[in-house]
Design a protein around this motif. Structure first.
Motif, PDB file in Angstrom:
ATOM      1  N   ASP A  14      -4.057   3.825   4.450  1.00 24.10           N
ATOM      2  CA  ASP A  14      -3.694   4.503   3.210  1.00 24.10           C
ATOM      3  C   ASP A  14      -2.341   4.019   2.691  1.00 24.10           C
ATOM      4  OD1 ASP A  14      -2.441   5.526   5.396  1.00 24.10           O
ATOM      5  OD2 ASP A  14      -2.530   7.624   4.758  1.00 24.10           O
ATOM      6  N   ASP A  15      -1.379   3.815   3.583  1.00 26.36           N
ATOM      7  CA  ASP A  15      -0.095   3.264   3.160  1.00 26.36           C
ATOM      8  C   ASP A  15      -0.237   1.839   2.642  1.00 26.36           C
ATOM      9  OD1 ASP A  15       1.084   5.627   3.957  1.00 26.36           O
ATOM     10  OD2 ASP A  15       1.615   4.874   5.950  1.00 26.36           O
ATOM     11  N   SER A  35      10.823   8.958   3.261  1.00 20.14           N
ATOM     12  CA  SER A  35      10.714   9.391   4.660  1.00 20.14           C
ATOM     13  C   SER A  35      12.046   9.934   5.169  1.00 20.14           C
ATOM     14  CB  SER A  35      10.247   8.221   5.535  1.00 20.14           C
ATOM     15  OG  SER A  35       8.983   7.753   5.116  1.00 20.14           O
ATOM     16  N   PHE A  39       9.029   4.092   0.222  1.00 21.38           N
ATOM     17  CA  PHE A  39       8.495   4.766   1.405  1.00 21.38           C
ATOM     18  C   PHE A  39       9.623   5.133   2.369  1.00 21.38           C
ATOM     19  CE2 PHE A  39       4.240   3.206   0.295  1.00 21.38           C
ATOM     20  CZ  PHE A  39       3.457   4.273   0.711  1.00 21.38           C
ATOM     21  N   VAL A  83       0.778   0.109  -1.090  1.00 31.31           N
ATOM     22  CA  VAL A  83       1.639  -1.076  -1.200  1.00 31.31           C
ATOM     23  C   VAL A  83       0.932  -2.189  -1.965  1.00 31.31           C
ATOM     24  CG1 VAL A  83       2.811  -2.877   0.129  1.00 31.31           C
ATOM     25  CG2 VAL A  83       2.942  -0.507   0.874  1.00 31.31           C
ATOM     26  N   CYS A 120       8.398  -1.138  -3.220  1.00 32.94           N
ATOM     27  CA  CYS A 120       7.514  -0.018  -2.877  1.00 32.94           C
ATOM     28  C   CYS A 120       7.790   0.457  -1.453  1.00 32.94           C
ATOM     29  CB  CYS A 120       6.063  -0.441  -3.041  1.00 32.94           C
ATOM     30  SG  CYS A 120       4.858   0.831  -2.619  1.00 32.94           S
ATOM     31  N   LEU A 121       8.017  -0.466  -0.539  1.00 34.39           N
ATOM     32  CA  LEU A 121       8.333  -0.073   0.838  1.00 34.39           C
ATOM     33  C   LEU A 121       9.704   0.579   0.932  1.00 34.39           C
ATOM     34  CD1 LEU A 121       6.851  -3.084   2.788  1.00 34.39           C
ATOM     35  CD2 LEU A 121       6.232  -0.692   3.063  1.00 34.39           C
ATOM     36  N   TYR A 136       7.508   1.361   8.368  1.00 30.58           N
ATOM     37  CA  TYR A 136       7.915   0.910   7.030  1.00 30.58           C
ATOM     38  C   TYR A 136       9.072  -0.083   7.124  1.00 30.58           C
ATOM     39  CZ  TYR A 136       5.275   5.091   5.667  1.00 30.58           C
ATOM     40  OH  TYR A 136       4.310   6.048   5.504  1.00 30.58           O
ATOM     41  N   LEU A 175       0.980  -1.375   9.028  1.00 27.70           N
ATOM     42  CA  LEU A 175       0.852  -0.136   8.264  1.00 27.70           C
ATOM     43  C   LEU A 175      -0.530   0.474   8.428  1.00 27.70           C
ATOM     44  CD1 LEU A 175       2.557  -1.163   4.883  1.00 27.70           C
ATOM     45  CD2 LEU A 175       3.571   0.078   6.794  1.00 27.70           C
ATOM     46  N   GLU A 176      -0.592   1.773   8.178  1.00 30.01           N
ATOM     47  CA  GLU A 176      -1.872   2.466   8.127  1.00 30.01           C
ATOM     48  C   GLU A 176      -2.628   2.057   6.849  1.00 30.01           C
ATOM     49  OE1 GLU A 176      -2.992   4.249  10.536  1.00 30.01           O
ATOM     50  OE2 GLU A 176      -1.144   4.289  11.743  1.00 30.01           O
ATOM     51  N   ALA A 210       6.351   6.590  11.593  1.00 29.88           N
ATOM     52  CA  ALA A 210       5.929   5.983  10.325  1.00 29.88           C
ATOM     53  C   ALA A 210       7.110   5.293   9.639  1.00 29.88           C
ATOM     54  CB  ALA A 210       5.322   7.047   9.414  1.00 29.88           C
TER      55      ALA A 210
END
Length: 428
Positions: free
Chosen positions: A264-265, A286, A282, A269, A278-279, A235, A261-262, A231
């Motif tokens: 939900d992610d 992580s 993430f 964003v 925002c990324l 990102y 991206l998934e 993940a």
């Protein structure tokens, strides 16, 4: 109030009145209430009927008149047709995807036939097409001046009208100033282009380096760490795409990030105002959750500075143009120059002032137009291919890391079974 008028308001039955709509006015109603206090205590049907009748009385506003054609608006729309057309072509060209150069494109770029190719493609050049309105306008001014002077010389007009002519000395004195102004304007725009290009070079190289450090980092063999590491790499791949959409108008970030991206992610964003930052959040979170050594985590955190610097430089270039007074001065200088150019050239050129004005306007306004276009550097860069290149490099690095690791593990299993002699050569 007369008795006849009062008697006309006496109810003739429940829910109905004998008065006509024209007899009932607000003044008559007030007089009636003073004369008959119990009139207000009648059933609500009477009040409802009064409101209904008043709505159709002579006091209602007249219906709106149909819109009339405004000649001035029609004239403005006709005059704006060509500029709007050229602006649409320009903006469509700004959204065109640029491509990175390959060895084959460099061979074509320096070919000796490039001048012929560039000349034949003039009709499809957005820079040239965007200059159609000013060039046509100044050429028409030259035609008007030439036609007027010819009519005066041929006595088609009254003799007291003067011929529009002037000395060329002011143009000889101001020509160097106009040349320097255009050169400085274009140079300032090109320096912004260079700053944007270097900023994206740092972003791309920093992204590749950051992803390489994550791929090479050793984490626990747990499944959670493996999922979190994958993940985190997604990102990192998504950051250049988000930054590209942040600086280029009209980009569809949802479509560009859908394959990275998934869902939900991606929803988080898209709900943020500054998607690149925002990324970065993430990525930072992580790293905190990933099982890494503290020194390795601190090293990766320090490498994220290239992301912040890239965002700051891009936002500065987008938000702060070249001083507007400089742009306005160049535009006004060019306009005044070409409005008076036919008058200056009349004595020497006569009707040749028309092609001379056309060539001068097309040349000088083209230089100014190029400066305006490259002032915003990011649509001029091949950002889409750069982002795709970053994604391909990271995916290839992940695949190579797995293949190399499997190869070395298999090689490690074979090495202990090889017997070596004292001189270093394996025994047969």
């Amino acid at each position: 109030m007369s008795s006849a008028a009062i008697s006309s308001f006496i109810p003739r039955g429940r829910g109905g009145i004998s008065a006509t709509p024209a007899d009932i006015t607000p003044n008559n109603l007030l007089t009636l209430q003073r004369t008959f206090p119990t009139f207000a205590s009648k059933p609500p049907e009477l009040t409802l009927s009064f409101k209904t009748l008043c709505s159709s009385s002579s006091h209602s506003p007249p219906p709106p008149s149909p819109p009339r054609n405004n000649p001035s608006k029609a004239l403005i729309s006709v005059l704006r047709a060509i500029p709007d057309w050229s602006d649409r072509i320009k903006e469509r060209g700004m959204r065109k995807n640029r491509s990175l150069y390959t060895p084959e494109k460099w061979v074509e770029h320096r070919s000796s036939l490039r001048h012929v190719r560039h000349l034949l493609s003039s009709a499809s050049s957005r820079v040239i097409l965007s200059l159609v309105p000013p060039v046509i306008a100044f050429t028409l001014v030259a035609v008007f001046v030439a036609g007027y002077n010819s009519a005066v010389e041929l006595h088609f007009l009254p003799g007291f009208l003067p011929i529009l002519r002037a000395s060329s000395l002011p143009y000889q004195l101001t020509a160097p100033a106009l040349a320097l102004l255009l050169v400085f304007r274009t140079e300032a725009s090109y320096s912004r282009y260079e700053v944007g290009r270097k900023a994206w070079t740092k972003v791309v190289s920093g992204t590749n380096d950051f992803a390489g450090q994550i791929i090479a980092a050793s984490v626990d063999g747990s499944r959670d760490d493996a999922v979190l590491k994958n993940a985190l790499l997604k990102y990192v791949m998504a950051f250049p795409i988000a930054l590209k959409c942040h600086v280029i108008n009209g980009s569809d970030i949802g479509q560009d990030l859908r394959h990275v991206l998934e869902e939900d992610d991606l929803a988080v964003v898209l709900n943020s105002r500054n998607r690149p930052r925002c990324l970065i959040g993430f990525i930072s979170q992580s790293l905190r959750l990933l099982s890494l050594e503290e020194t390795k985590r601190n090293l990766l955190q320090s490498k994220m500075s290239c992301f912040h610097e890239g965002i700051d430089v891009c936002e500065e270039l987008i938000g702060i143009p070249i001083p507007l007074s400089y742009t306005r001065l160049t535009s006004r200088f060019l306009v005044l120059w070409h409005l008076t150019l036919p008058i200056i050239l009349w004595d020497d050129c006569h009707w040749i002032v028309v092609p001379a004005t056309f060539i001068s306007a097309a040349s000088l306004f083209c230089i100014e137009e190029v400066g305006v276009l490259i002032e915003e550097p990011f649509p001029m860069l091949a950002l889409d291919e750069l982002c795709d290149l970053v994604c391909r490099n990271i995916q290839e690095a992940v695949a190579n890391d797995k293949a190399i690791q499997a190869h070395l593990v298999a090689k490690k299993k074979i090495l202990p079974h090889c017997e070596h002699s004292t001189n270093g050569w394996p025994n047969s």
